[in-house]
Design a protein around this motif. Structure first.
Motif, PDB file in Angstrom:
ATOM      1  N   SER A  71       0.825  -1.199   0.000  1.00  0.00           N
ATOM      2  CA  SER A  71       0.000   0.000   0.000  1.00  0.00           C
ATOM      3  C   SER A  71       0.865   1.257   0.000  1.00  0.00           C
ATOM      4  CB  SER A  71      -0.939  -0.002   1.207  1.00  0.00           C
ATOM      5  OG  SER A  71      -1.766   1.133   1.210  1.00  0.00           O
ATOM      6  N   GLY A  75       0.097   2.859  -3.399  1.00  0.00           N
ATOM      7  CA  GLY A  75      -0.976   3.793  -3.113  1.00  0.00           C
ATOM      8  C   GLY A  75      -2.328   3.323  -3.624  1.00  0.00           C
ATOM      9  N   ASP A  76      -3.088   4.232  -4.213  1.00  0.00           N
ATOM     10  CA  ASP A  76      -4.446   3.925  -4.654  1.00  0.00           C
ATOM     11  C   ASP A  76      -4.489   2.998  -5.864  1.00  0.00           C
ATOM     12  OD1 ASP A  76      -5.339   5.485  -2.628  1.00  0.00           O
ATOM     13  OD2 ASP A  76      -5.929   7.194  -3.867  1.00  0.00           O
ATOM     14  N   ARG A  77      -3.340   2.695  -6.438  1.00  0.00           N
ATOM     15  CA  ARG A  77      -3.307   1.728  -7.545  1.00  0.00           C
ATOM     16  C   ARG A  77      -3.435   0.294  -7.045  1.00  0.00           C
ATOM     17  NH1 ARG A  77       1.705   1.872 -10.787  1.00  0.00           N
ATOM     18  NH2 ARG A  77       2.760   2.514  -8.891  1.00  0.00           N
ATOM     19  N   LYS A 120      -0.105   3.612   5.438  1.00  0.00           N
ATOM     20  CA  LYS A 120      -1.037   4.090   4.418  1.00  0.00           C
ATOM     21  C   LYS A 120      -2.183   3.097   4.310  1.00  0.00           C
ATOM     22  CE  LYS A 120      -1.625   5.559  -0.365  1.00  0.00           C
ATOM     23  NZ  LYS A 120      -2.663   6.494   0.099  1.00  0.00           N
ATOM     24  N   VAL A 122      -5.471   1.070   3.252  1.00  0.00           N
ATOM     25  CA  VAL A 122      -6.042   0.778   1.942  1.00  0.00           C
ATOM     26  C   VAL A 122      -7.454   1.371   1.897  1.00  0.00           C
ATOM     27  CG1 VAL A 122      -6.700  -1.056   0.333  1.00  0.00           C
ATOM     28  CG2 VAL A 122      -4.702  -1.358   1.827  1.00  0.00           C
ATOM     29  N   PRO A 123      -7.793   2.141   0.856  1.00  0.00           N
ATOM     30  CA  PRO A 123      -9.161   2.678   0.768  1.00  0.00           C
ATOM     31  C   PRO A 123     -10.183   1.544   0.655  1.00  0.00           C
ATOM     32  CG  PRO A 123      -7.698   3.760  -0.806  1.00  0.00           C
ATOM     33  CD  PRO A 123      -6.953   2.589  -0.264  1.00  0.00           C
ATOM     34  N   LYS A 125     -12.816   1.274  -1.039  1.00  0.00           N
ATOM     35  CA  LYS A 125     -13.245   0.985  -2.411  1.00  0.00           C
ATOM     36  C   LYS A 125     -12.262   0.056  -3.128  1.00  0.00           C
ATOM     37  CE  LYS A 125     -11.036   4.892  -4.798  1.00  0.00           C
ATOM     38  NZ  LYS A 125     -10.198   4.024  -5.645  1.00  0.00           N
ATOM     39  N   ASN A 126     -11.050  -0.061  -2.592  1.00  0.00           N
ATOM     40  CA  ASN A 126     -10.018  -0.900  -3.202  1.00  0.00           C
ATOM     41  C   ASN A 126      -9.954  -2.289  -2.578  1.00  0.00           C
ATOM     42  OD1 ASN A 126      -9.479   1.541  -4.445  1.00  0.00           O
ATOM     43  ND2 ASN A 126      -7.266   1.278  -4.375  1.00  0.00           N
ATOM     44  N   SER A 170     -12.808  -0.096  -9.907  1.00  0.00           N
ATOM     45  CA  SER A 170     -11.831   0.526  -9.015  1.00  0.00           C
ATOM     46  C   SER A 170     -10.542   0.910  -9.726  1.00  0.00           C
ATOM     47  CB  SER A 170     -11.513  -0.416  -7.845  1.00  0.00           C
ATOM     48  OG  SER A 170     -12.682  -0.742  -7.127  1.00  0.00           O
TER      49      SER A 170
END
Length: 204
Positions: A71, A75-77, A120, A122-123, A125-126, A170
């Protein structure tokens, strides 16, 4: 269980089990032992700086540090596909064993000692939980409150279309897959606590 690896192989030191159960410390069984293992895993990963990892371990807590590392890196990927009968979002208030806390910690919720290991989160949505069935009331509420997407065992058997839709929606580029053996059919894979010969349906 794993095929030969072309990359480096590391082992996190774990003490030999004894007949004496680890103590419950501030609501978590074996807290000090687990935190030491978390720290050792982190040291190894930081030394190696891997782009990807394959992890074999004794219970779900082994995913905490590697997924936290991924994470931080992506990141958001990064998406987390949690293939598990249980969502693992409880806290010491619901259950003393930390293997049931790990996904919640990766999302940034739960016990402070575990969430500190996740710099960090994990969101939501992910994250997709596949194979879940019959969640406890706390777990079902957590899933609803955070909008976590799920895929039932039958949907998995039918092709796991919700997982494919989640990946597309996502825009996941890097996928971390957690696989708990409790999602396997005990008739086909009997090396599970629940499938031990001689155990009754409700013995656990």
């Amino acid at each position: 269980m794993a095929p030969p690896s072309a990359g480096p192989v590391e082992e996190v030191p774990v003490g030999a089990p004894t007949d004496v159960p680890l103590p419950v410390e501030d609501g978590m069984r074996g807290r000090s032992v687990l935190l030491k293992q978390i720290q050792e895993a982190r040291k190894i990963i930081e030394r190696r700086q891997p782009k990807s990892l394959a992890v074999l371990g004794g219970d779900c807590l082994v995913s905490l540090v590697p997924f936290s590392w991924l994470s931080e890196r992506y990141g958001d990927r990064l998406g987390v596909l949690w293939i598990d009968t249980h969502p693992d979002v409880q806290t010491p208030k619901q259950y003393t064993n930390a293997h049931a806390h790990v996904l919640g910690a990766l999302l940034g919720h739960g016990d402070p000692d575990l969430t500190r290991a996740v710099t960090k989160p994990v969101p939501a949505k992910n994250v997709m939980i596949a194979g879940i069935h019959d969640p406890l009331a706390f777990e079902a509420q957590f899933i609803a409150d955070h909008g976590l997407r799920t895929c039932s065992p039958q949907q998995v058997r039918d092709g796991a279309q919700p997982v494919m839709e989640w990946l597309k929606d996502s825009q996941i580029e890097v996928l971390a897959i957690h696989l708990d053996l409790d999602v396997l059919d005990p008739h086909n894979f009997r090396s599970l606590l629940f499938a031990k010969p001689g155990r009754g349906k409700h013995d656990f």
